[in-house]
Design a protein around this motif. Structure first.
Motif, PDB file in Angstrom:
ATOM      1  N   PRO A 219       0.839  -1.214   0.000  1.00 19.26           N
ATOM      2  CA  PRO A 219       0.000   0.000   0.000  1.00 19.26           C
ATOM      3  C   PRO A 219       0.867   1.253   0.000  1.00 19.26           C
ATOM      4  CG  PRO A 219      -0.888  -1.607   1.539  1.00 19.26           C
ATOM      5  CD  PRO A 219       0.439  -2.151   1.067  1.00 19.26           C
ATOM      6  N   ALA A 220       0.444   2.258  -0.748  1.00 21.57           N
ATOM      7  CA  ALA A 220       1.282   3.437  -0.966  1.00 21.57           C
ATOM      8  C   ALA A 220       1.714   4.097   0.344  1.00 21.57           C
ATOM      9  CB  ALA A 220       0.538   4.445  -1.844  1.00 21.57           C
ATOM     10  N   PHE A 221       0.816   4.173   1.325  1.00 23.60           N
ATOM     11  CA  PHE A 221       1.172   4.883   2.562  1.00 23.60           C
ATOM     12  C   PHE A 221       2.265   4.144   3.327  1.00 23.60           C
ATOM     13  CE2 PHE A 221      -2.017   1.877   3.991  1.00 23.60           C
ATOM     14  CZ  PHE A 221      -1.610   1.505   5.255  1.00 23.60           C
ATOM     15  N   ARG A 222       2.305   2.802   3.230  1.00 23.81           N
ATOM     16  CA  ARG A 222       3.357   2.060   3.910  1.00 23.81           C
ATOM     17  C   ARG A 222       4.652   2.108   3.104  1.00 23.81           C
ATOM     18  NH1 ARG A 222      -0.538  -2.003   5.705  1.00 23.81           N
ATOM     19  NH2 ARG A 222       0.076  -3.496   4.097  1.00 23.81           N
ATOM     20  N   PHE A 223       4.530   2.061   1.781  1.00 23.63           N
ATOM     21  CA  PHE A 223       5.729   2.072   0.944  1.00 23.63           C
ATOM     22  C   PHE A 223       6.490   3.375   1.096  1.00 23.63           C
ATOM     23  CE2 PHE A 223       8.141   2.577  -2.983  1.00 23.63           C
ATOM     24  CZ  PHE A 223       8.758   1.343  -3.074  1.00 23.63           C
ATOM     25  N   GLN A 224       5.775   4.471   1.141  1.00 27.92           N
ATOM     26  CA  GLN A 224       6.435   5.778   1.265  1.00 27.92           C
ATOM     27  C   GLN A 224       7.215   5.888   2.564  1.00 27.92           C
ATOM     28  OE1 GLN A 224       3.021   8.282   0.755  1.00 27.92           O
ATOM     29  NE2 GLN A 224       2.844   7.835  -1.436  1.00 27.92           N
ATOM     30  N   GLU A 225       6.766   5.211   3.604  1.00 27.82           N
ATOM     31  CA  GLU A 225       7.448   5.264   4.900  1.00 27.82           C
ATOM     32  C   GLU A 225       8.672   4.360   4.960  1.00 27.82           C
ATOM     33  OE1 GLU A 225       4.449   4.178   7.663  1.00 27.82           O
ATOM     34  OE2 GLU A 225       3.370   6.086   7.538  1.00 27.82           O
ATOM     35  N   GLY A 226       8.667   3.276   4.163  1.00 25.16           N
ATOM     36  CA  GLY A 226       9.762   2.309   4.270  1.00 25.16           C
ATOM     37  C   GLY A 226      10.298   1.822   2.940  1.00 25.16           C
ATOM     38  N   SER A 227      10.371   2.706   1.944  1.00 22.70           N
ATOM     39  CA  SER A 227      10.764   2.286   0.596  1.00 22.70           C
ATOM     40  C   SER A 227      12.167   1.681   0.555  1.00 22.70           C
ATOM     41  CB  SER A 227      10.669   3.462  -0.383  1.00 22.70           C
ATOM     42  OG  SER A 227      11.517   4.531   0.029  1.00 22.70           O
ATOM     43  N   ASP A 228      13.101   2.226   1.308  1.00 24.90           N
ATOM     44  CA  ASP A 228      14.465   1.686   1.300  1.00 24.90           C
ATOM     45  C   ASP A 228      14.498   0.253   1.819  1.00 24.90           C
ATOM     46  OD1 ASP A 228      15.458   3.986   0.247  1.00 24.90           O
ATOM     47  OD2 ASP A 228      16.432   4.696   2.073  1.00 24.90           O
ATOM     48  N   GLU A 229      13.747  -0.007   2.890  1.00 21.56           N
ATOM     49  CA  GLU A 229      13.728  -1.351   3.469  1.00 21.56           C
ATOM     50  C   GLU A 229      13.071  -2.355   2.523  1.00 21.56           C
ATOM     51  OE1 GLU A 229      12.909   1.406   5.037  1.00 21.56           O
ATOM     52  OE2 GLU A 229      14.457   1.543   6.598  1.00 21.56           O
ATOM     53  N   TYR A 230      11.969  -1.946   1.898  1.00 19.07           N
ATOM     54  CA  TYR A 230      11.305  -2.837   0.942  1.00 19.07           C
ATOM     55  C   TYR A 230      12.223  -3.123  -0.247  1.00 19.07           C
ATOM     56  CZ  TYR A 230       6.872  -2.079   3.398  1.00 19.07           C
ATOM     57  OH  TYR A 230       5.875  -2.033   4.342  1.00 19.07           O
ATOM     58  N   THR A 231      12.916  -2.079  -0.716  1.00 18.47           N
ATOM     59  CA  THR A 231      13.825  -2.253  -1.844  1.00 18.47           C
ATOM     60  C   THR A 231      14.946  -3.220  -1.500  1.00 18.47           C
ATOM     61  OG1 THR A 231      13.350  -0.019  -2.661  1.00 18.47           O
ATOM     62  CG2 THR A 231      15.383  -1.059  -3.432  1.00 18.47           C
ATOM     63  N   ALA A 232      15.517  -3.061  -0.310  1.00 17.00           N
ATOM     64  CA  ALA A 232      16.595  -3.951   0.123  1.00 17.00           C
ATOM     65  C   ALA A 232      16.121  -5.395   0.187  1.00 17.00           C
ATOM     66  CB  ALA A 232      17.116  -3.512   1.488  1.00 17.00           C
ATOM     67  N   ALA A 233      14.906  -5.601   0.687  1.00 24.48           N
ATOM     68  CA  ALA A 233      14.371  -6.957   0.825  1.00 24.48           C
ATOM     69  C   ALA A 233      14.190  -7.619  -0.538  1.00 24.48           C
ATOM     70  CB  ALA A 233      13.039  -6.908   1.571  1.00 24.48           C
ATOM     71  N   VAL A 234      13.690  -6.860  -1.505  1.00 26.27           N
ATOM     72  CA  VAL A 234      13.471  -7.422  -2.837  1.00 26.27           C
ATOM     73  C   VAL A 234      14.795  -7.697  -3.538  1.00 26.27           C
ATOM     74  CG1 VAL A 234      12.541  -6.921  -5.132  1.00 26.27           C
ATOM     75  CG2 VAL A 234      11.163  -6.453  -3.107  1.00 26.27           C
ATOM     76  N   LEU A 235      15.748  -6.799  -3.398  1.00 26.76           N
ATOM     77  CA  LEU A 235      17.068  -7.019  -3.984  1.00 26.76           C
ATOM     78  C   LEU A 235      17.715  -8.288  -3.413  1.00 26.76           C
ATOM     79  CD1 LEU A 235      18.504  -3.391  -4.037  1.00 26.76           C
ATOM     80  CD2 LEU A 235      18.015  -4.817  -6.027  1.00 26.76           C
TER      81      LEU A 235
END
Length: 267
Positions: A219-235
């Motif tokens: 969800p956009a509101f959660r992604f905006q708060e933790g985009s770096d962490e989500y990106t790291a997890a996917v990488l």
């Protein structure tokens, strides 16, 4: 024979969730062929169980296709190898994960795992398709292709907008794909679905070729708060999947980021 196979493919492509049932006259008009030719083709497809006839003497997709699709999924090696990584990603972050491949100018989902409860994501089940330019996974896959091939594919399909954030201009897409290649991941900022963001990274084979894309939908509101962490997890998930494909030193492909054991990202 080639023309017959092409017509059979065209008939199958007419069926969709919005139009699951077709009559001979409908197919005749849609494909610009005679009713007799449409009838003969569809009868042959029924005999092969690619189509089934309803009580109203119309046609729906046949159950044989379900068996073929299951065989395709079960024999897609990287999908089997990726399941454990996908499950760990989903359970750690409690968000929906997808594994996608490229088919022409469309992204096709070959695996999907989601937590319970979760938000509903349109057209995202296994086998679902979306225009590749509209999704993070699709753009990640396009970034692994030569631009000439990408441009040719979209010349036939077009670049329809799914939201106001969807890229619809070829030049803009080309620039975005270059950016994705440089940084090693793709982001969809509500481009496919309002209120939903997505980050995707490439799964590579032993030759370094992009064979799939793993993505996390948030969800956009959660992604905006933790985009770096989500990106790291996917990488990190993409690295694991690629290493399962026996590719050494895959992390070197992600020259824009370093990922530590806590899932933090450093530019």
């Amino acid at each position: 024979m080639v023309l017959t196979v092409e017509k059979v493919s065209q008939i199958l492509n007419l069926f969709s969730a919005e139009n699951p049932e077709w009559g001979v006259s409908d197919v005749s008009r849609a494909l610009g062929i005679s009713k007799s030719a449409a009838s003969e083709l569809m009868s042959t497809m029924e005999a092969s169980k690619l189509l089934r006839r309803t009580s109203r003497r119309r046609y729906r997709l046949g159950w044989r296709l379900l068996g073929l699709s299951q065989t395709l999924l079960e024999t897609t090696e990287f999908r089997t190898e990726a399941r454990e990584v996908l499950r760990n990603l989903m359970e750690t972050w409690k968000e929906t994960v997808h594994l996608a491949v490229l088919d022409g100018a469309q992204a096709v989902w070959v695996e999907k795992l989601q937590p319970t409860p979760t938000i509903k994501i349109p057209a995202s089940g296994v086998g679902a398709r979306l225009p590749a330019h509209s999704t993070a996974g699709g753009r990640m896959l396009l970034a692994g292709c030569e631009w000439e091939n990408v441009a040719e594919a979209f010349a036939h399909q077009g670049m329809p907008p799914l939201t106001q954030n969807t890229i619809t201009a070829p030049d803009e897409l080309k620039t975005e794909l270059e950016r994705i290649r440089h940084r090693g991941y793709a982001v969809d900022d509500e481009a496919a679905c309002v209120g939903l963001c997505c980050v995707a990274a490439p799964v590579r084979d032993e030759n370094g070729e992009v064979i799939a894309a793993v993505s996390l939908s948030v969800p956009a509101f959660r992604f905006q708060e933790g985009s770096d962490e989500y990106t790291a997890a996917v990488l990190e998930a993409a690295v694991q999947m690629s290493q399962n494909s026996k590719r050494p030193n895959v992390l070197g492909k992600f020259d824009k980021f370093a990922v530590n054991t806590r899932g933090q990202v450093y530019p």
